[in-house]
Design a protein around this motif. Structure first.
Motif, PDB file in Angstrom:
ATOM      1  N   ASP A 160       3.168   7.673  -8.672  1.00  0.00           N
ATOM      2  CA  ASP A 160       1.807   7.207  -8.961  1.00  0.00           C
ATOM      3  C   ASP A 160       1.693   5.742  -8.517  1.00  0.00           C
ATOM      4  O   ASP A 160       2.327   4.864  -9.110  1.00  0.00           O
ATOM      5  CB  ASP A 160       1.562   7.341 -10.471  1.00  0.00           C
ATOM      6  CG  ASP A 160       0.215   6.749 -10.885  1.00  0.00           C
ATOM      7  OD1 ASP A 160      -0.556   6.317 -10.005  1.00  0.00           O
ATOM      8  OD2 ASP A 160      -0.050   6.738 -12.107  1.00  0.00           O
ATOM      9  N   PRO A 161       0.883   5.478  -7.511  1.00  0.00           N
ATOM     10  CA  PRO A 161       0.788   4.102  -7.012  1.00  0.00           C
ATOM     11  C   PRO A 161       0.347   3.099  -8.071  1.00  0.00           C
ATOM     12  O   PRO A 161       0.611   1.901  -7.933  1.00  0.00           O
ATOM     13  CB  PRO A 161      -0.264   4.196  -5.900  1.00  0.00           C
ATOM     14  CG  PRO A 161      -0.340   5.628  -5.532  1.00  0.00           C
ATOM     15  CD  PRO A 161       0.012   6.405  -6.759  1.00  0.00           C
ATOM     16  N   ALA A 162      -0.286   3.590  -9.125  1.00  0.00           N
ATOM     17  CA  ALA A 162      -0.740   2.678 -10.186  1.00  0.00           C
ATOM     18  C   ALA A 162       0.374   2.353 -11.174  1.00  0.00           C
ATOM     19  O   ALA A 162       0.195   1.497 -12.043  1.00  0.00           O
ATOM     20  CB  ALA A 162      -1.935   3.295 -10.925  1.00  0.00           C
ATOM     21  N   ASP A 163       1.510   3.037 -11.046  1.00  0.00           N
ATOM     22  CA  ASP A 163       2.617   2.822 -11.991  1.00  0.00           C
ATOM     23  C   ASP A 163       3.829   2.243 -11.252  1.00  0.00           C
ATOM     24  O   ASP A 163       4.595   2.972 -10.630  1.00  0.00           O
ATOM     25  CB  ASP A 163       2.988   4.157 -12.645  1.00  0.00           C
ATOM     26  CG  ASP A 163       4.216   4.026 -13.540  1.00  0.00           C
ATOM     27  OD1 ASP A 163       4.647   2.883 -13.815  1.00  0.00           O
ATOM     28  OD2 ASP A 163       4.752   5.077 -13.938  1.00  0.00           O
ATOM     29  N   MET A 176       0.857  -1.194   0.000  1.00  0.00           N
ATOM     30  CA  MET A 176       0.000   0.000   0.000  1.00  0.00           C
ATOM     31  C   MET A 176       0.888   1.238   0.000  1.00  0.00           C
ATOM     32  O   MET A 176       2.101   1.132   0.207  1.00  0.00           O
ATOM     33  CB  MET A 176      -0.911   0.015   1.243  1.00  0.00           C
ATOM     34  CG  MET A 176      -0.220  -0.096   2.588  1.00  0.00           C
ATOM     35  SD  MET A 176       0.547   1.433   3.261  1.00  0.00           S
ATOM     36  CE  MET A 176      -0.915   2.397   3.641  1.00  0.00           C
ATOM     37  N   MET A 177       0.271   2.380  -0.245  1.00  0.00           N
ATOM     38  CA  MET A 177       0.990   3.647  -0.126  1.00  0.00           C
ATOM     39  C   MET A 177       0.034   4.642   0.519  1.00  0.00           C
ATOM     40  O   MET A 177      -1.185   4.482   0.478  1.00  0.00           O
ATOM     41  CB  MET A 177       1.460   4.156  -1.488  1.00  0.00           C
ATOM     42  CG  MET A 177       2.510   3.265  -2.154  1.00  0.00           C
ATOM     43  SD  MET A 177       4.138   3.267  -1.318  1.00  0.00           S
ATOM     44  CE  MET A 177       4.908   4.707  -2.084  1.00  0.00           C
ATOM     45  N   GLU A 178       0.613   5.695   1.112  1.00  0.00           N
ATOM     46  CA  GLU A 178      -0.224   6.713   1.729  1.00  0.00           C
ATOM     47  C   GLU A 178       0.308   8.097   1.388  1.00  0.00           C
ATOM     48  O   GLU A 178       1.459   8.243   0.966  1.00  0.00           O
ATOM     49  CB  GLU A 178      -0.268   6.534   3.257  1.00  0.00           C
ATOM     50  CG  GLU A 178       1.060   6.707   3.962  1.00  0.00           C
ATOM     51  CD  GLU A 178       0.930   6.573   5.479  1.00  0.00           C
ATOM     52  OE1 GLU A 178       0.412   5.550   5.936  1.00  0.00           O
ATOM     53  OE2 GLU A 178       1.351   7.509   6.182  1.00  0.00           O
ATOM     54  N   GLU A 190      -4.649   9.872   2.825  1.00  0.00           N
ATOM     55  CA  GLU A 190      -5.189   9.001   1.778  1.00  0.00           C
ATOM     56  C   GLU A 190      -4.342   7.751   1.752  1.00  0.00           C
ATOM     57  O   GLU A 190      -3.120   7.824   1.816  1.00  0.00           O
ATOM     58  CB  GLU A 190      -5.089   9.662   0.398  1.00  0.00           C
ATOM     59  CG  GLU A 190      -6.034  10.792   0.152  1.00  0.00           C
ATOM     60  CD  GLU A 190      -5.788  11.416  -1.233  1.00  0.00           C
ATOM     61  OE1 GLU A 190      -5.464  10.679  -2.191  1.00  0.00           O
ATOM     62  OE2 GLU A 190      -5.900  12.642  -1.323  1.00  0.00           O
ATOM     63  N   GLU A 191      -4.998   6.598   1.636  1.00  0.00           N
ATOM     64  CA  GLU A 191      -4.279   5.341   1.544  1.00  0.00           C
ATOM     65  C   GLU A 191      -4.785   4.596   0.323  1.00  0.00           C
ATOM     66  O   GLU A 191      -5.976   4.655   0.008  1.00  0.00           O
ATOM     67  CB  GLU A 191      -4.527   4.483   2.788  1.00  0.00           C
ATOM     68  CG  GLU A 191      -3.852   5.016   4.035  1.00  0.00           C
ATOM     69  CD  GLU A 191      -4.191   4.177   5.266  1.00  0.00           C
ATOM     70  OE1 GLU A 191      -3.251   3.721   5.938  1.00  0.00           O
ATOM     71  OE2 GLU A 191      -5.397   4.000   5.545  1.00  0.00           O
ATOM     72  N   VAL A 192      -3.882   3.903  -0.338  1.00  0.00           N
ATOM     73  CA  VAL A 192      -4.292   3.107  -1.489  1.00  0.00           C
ATOM     74  C   VAL A 192      -3.598   1.740  -1.410  1.00  0.00           C
ATOM     75  O   VAL A 192      -2.431   1.646  -1.057  1.00  0.00           O
ATOM     76  CB  VAL A 192      -3.979   3.845  -2.813  1.00  0.00           C
ATOM     77  CG1 VAL A 192      -2.476   4.051  -2.992  1.00  0.00           C
ATOM     78  CG2 VAL A 192      -4.538   3.100  -4.014  1.00  0.00           C
ATOM     79  N   THR A 193      -4.372   0.700  -1.695  1.00  0.00           N
ATOM     80  CA  THR A 193      -3.806  -0.649  -1.759  1.00  0.00           C
ATOM     81  C   THR A 193      -3.296  -0.905  -3.171  1.00  0.00           C
ATOM     82  O   THR A 193      -4.002  -0.597  -4.145  1.00  0.00           O
ATOM     83  CB  THR A 193      -4.882  -1.687  -1.391  1.00  0.00           C
ATOM     84  OG1 THR A 193      -5.344  -1.413  -0.070  1.00  0.00           O
ATOM     85  CG2 THR A 193      -4.302  -3.102  -1.432  1.00  0.00           C
ATOM     86  N   LEU A 194      -2.080  -1.444  -3.289  1.00  0.00           N
ATOM     87  CA  LEU A 194      -1.539  -1.689  -4.625  1.00  0.00           C
ATOM     88  C   LEU A 194      -2.213  -2.909  -5.255  1.00  0.00           C
ATOM     89  O   LEU A 194      -2.408  -3.924  -4.584  1.00  0.00           O
ATOM     90  CB  LEU A 194      -0.033  -1.925  -4.568  1.00  0.00           C
ATOM     91  CG  LEU A 194       0.811  -0.818  -3.949  1.00  0.00           C
ATOM     92  CD1 LEU A 194       2.294  -1.073  -4.224  1.00  0.00           C
ATOM     93  CD2 LEU A 194       0.406   0.549  -4.461  1.00  0.00           C
ATOM     94  N   PRO A 195      -2.549  -2.828  -6.542  1.00  0.00           N
ATOM     95  CA  PRO A 195      -3.140  -3.990  -7.217  1.00  0.00           C
ATOM     96  C   PRO A 195      -2.179  -5.180  -7.195  1.00  0.00           C
ATOM     97  O   PRO A 195      -2.605  -6.317  -7.002  1.00  0.00           O
ATOM     98  CB  PRO A 195      -3.392  -3.485  -8.647  1.00  0.00           C
ATOM     99  CG  PRO A 195      -2.631  -2.200  -8.780  1.00  0.00           C
ATOM    100  CD  PRO A 195      -2.421  -1.657  -7.416  1.00  0.00           C
ATOM    101  N   LYS A 196      -0.878  -4.906  -7.375  1.00  0.00           N
ATOM    102  CA  LYS A 196       0.126  -5.970  -7.285  1.00  0.00           C
ATOM    103  C   LYS A 196       1.229  -5.483  -6.344  1.00  0.00           C
ATOM    104  O   LYS A 196       1.913  -4.497  -6.656  1.00  0.00           O
ATOM    105  CB  LYS A 196       0.748  -6.265  -8.664  1.00  0.00           C
ATOM    106  CG  LYS A 196      -0.186  -7.003  -9.606  1.00  0.00           C
ATOM    107  CD  LYS A 196       0.406  -7.110 -11.004  1.00  0.00           C
ATOM    108  CE  LYS A 196       1.350  -8.270 -11.170  1.00  0.00           C
ATOM    109  NZ  LYS A 196       1.687  -8.483 -12.621  1.00  0.00           N
ATOM    110  N   PRO A 197       1.419  -6.171  -5.204  1.00  0.00           N
ATOM    111  CA  PRO A 197       2.452  -5.720  -4.267  1.00  0.00           C
ATOM    112  C   PRO A 197       3.829  -5.716  -4.925  1.00  0.00           C
ATOM    113  O   PRO A 197       4.115  -6.522  -5.816  1.00  0.00           O
ATOM    114  CB  PRO A 197       2.413  -6.774  -3.151  1.00  0.00           C
ATOM    115  CG  PRO A 197       1.081  -7.403  -3.256  1.00  0.00           C
ATOM    116  CD  PRO A 197       0.689  -7.339  -4.704  1.00  0.00           C
ATOM    117  N   LEU A 198       4.667  -4.803  -4.444  1.00  0.00           N
ATOM    118  CA  LEU A 198       6.068  -4.760  -4.846  1.00  0.00           C
ATOM    119  C   LEU A 198       6.905  -5.230  -3.665  1.00  0.00           C
ATOM    120  O   LEU A 198       6.394  -5.419  -2.565  1.00  0.00           O
ATOM    121  CB  LEU A 198       6.455  -3.336  -5.265  1.00  0.00           C
ATOM    122  CG  LEU A 198       5.696  -2.810  -6.493  1.00  0.00           C
ATOM    123  CD1 LEU A 198       5.915  -1.314  -6.651  1.00  0.00           C
ATOM    124  CD2 LEU A 198       6.123  -3.550  -7.748  1.00  0.00           C
TER     125      LEU A 198
END
Lengths: 170, 170
Positions: free
Chosen positions: A98-101, A72-74, A149-157
């Motif tokens: 960008d958490p999506a990239d 995740m990222m915040e 704001e917190e976002v869960t990554l679609p694919k963890p790194l």
């Protein structure tokens, strides 16, 4: 699982994400009859959005199991957030544009003499330390408004295993 | 030369002069999936007089020869000033209510886990450290106005020699 390379923390490399809080690069002013040197303006505090004010906090952290999964990222849309280590021990900083990239993720090895000040709105992973009981002075924002704001990554790194020999610094 | 007794730094004893910046007494909030604890509002920053703003600085200090002579005092009439040690090493804090009254002087032994935040206008002696190269994160005020007063004591005071065994702390 994608791996984020760990690079040294430098002001130039970290500039897109905020400031490195360190002695290097600051202009020393000799004070106290020569018994001290003052390095001014090592970070810019940006907390005034929506009538915010400065909050001084202490964080106490413990290591996560390795290899560390970045799941995740915040970010704090209303203010900067400064972390200064209170012990001379290396730590890690993970940020992204960008958490999506996945390609936008960067990981930095900070020395125990380096803090960081995340610029307002910078995506970052929570505090990553190398030993139990590590303490940080934190300068961030208090006040009204939604500042997390917190976002869960679609694919963890993942981070490479951080070798024990790199865990302490002068 | 009058001698100032050195006493332990506690929130209660230091209250007339400002705040002790430490984990003790703060309410821990568990964050980061249990990998960190946050202690909020460990100090109140007071720098807004005359449109001042927060300045983040690093001080690097070296020890004075012992016994330490207290020959002058200083204060910042426009803002608070916070000192947080960046290494776990004991240091000393000297304050007074009135530089003209030797009885009003107090000296405190701070642990390496304790910072202080001098209240606006509190008379204090410059940074007193026990080993070369000690570093502090400082949160004080920048901006217009005269924010430094210094006074030379008519009769210097002295601190007891600080024993080497007291110089480091966990």
């Amino acid at each position: 699982m994608g791996m984020i390379r760990i690079e040294p923390l430098t002001k130039a490399a970290f500039a897109p994400f905020g400031e490195v809080v360190e002695s290097e690069g600051a202009t020393p002013i000799v004070i106290n009859e020569g018994f001290a040197t003052r390095l001014n303006s090592v970070a810019r505090i940006d907390v005034s959005a929506e009538d915010g004010h400065v909050n001084i906090a202490i964080f106490e952290a413990k290591p996560r199991p390795q290899p560390i999964a970045i799941t995740m990222m915040e970010r704090h849309p209303l203010g900067s957030q400064l972390f200064m280590p209170l012990q001379p021990r290396n730590w890690l900083v993970v940020v992204c544009a960008d958490p999506a990239d996945p390609e936008s993720f960067r990981a930095f090895a900070a020395s125990g003499a380096q803090g960081v000040n995340y610029a307002r709105g910078t995506w970052h992973f929570p505090l990553l330390v190398s030993a139990p009981g590590e303490r940080f002075l934190v300068v961030d924002r208090a006040g009204a408004g939604q500042n997390l704001e917190e976002v869960t990554l679609p694919k963890p790194l993942s981070l490479p295993v951080f070798p024990a020999s790199d865990r302490s610094s002068a």
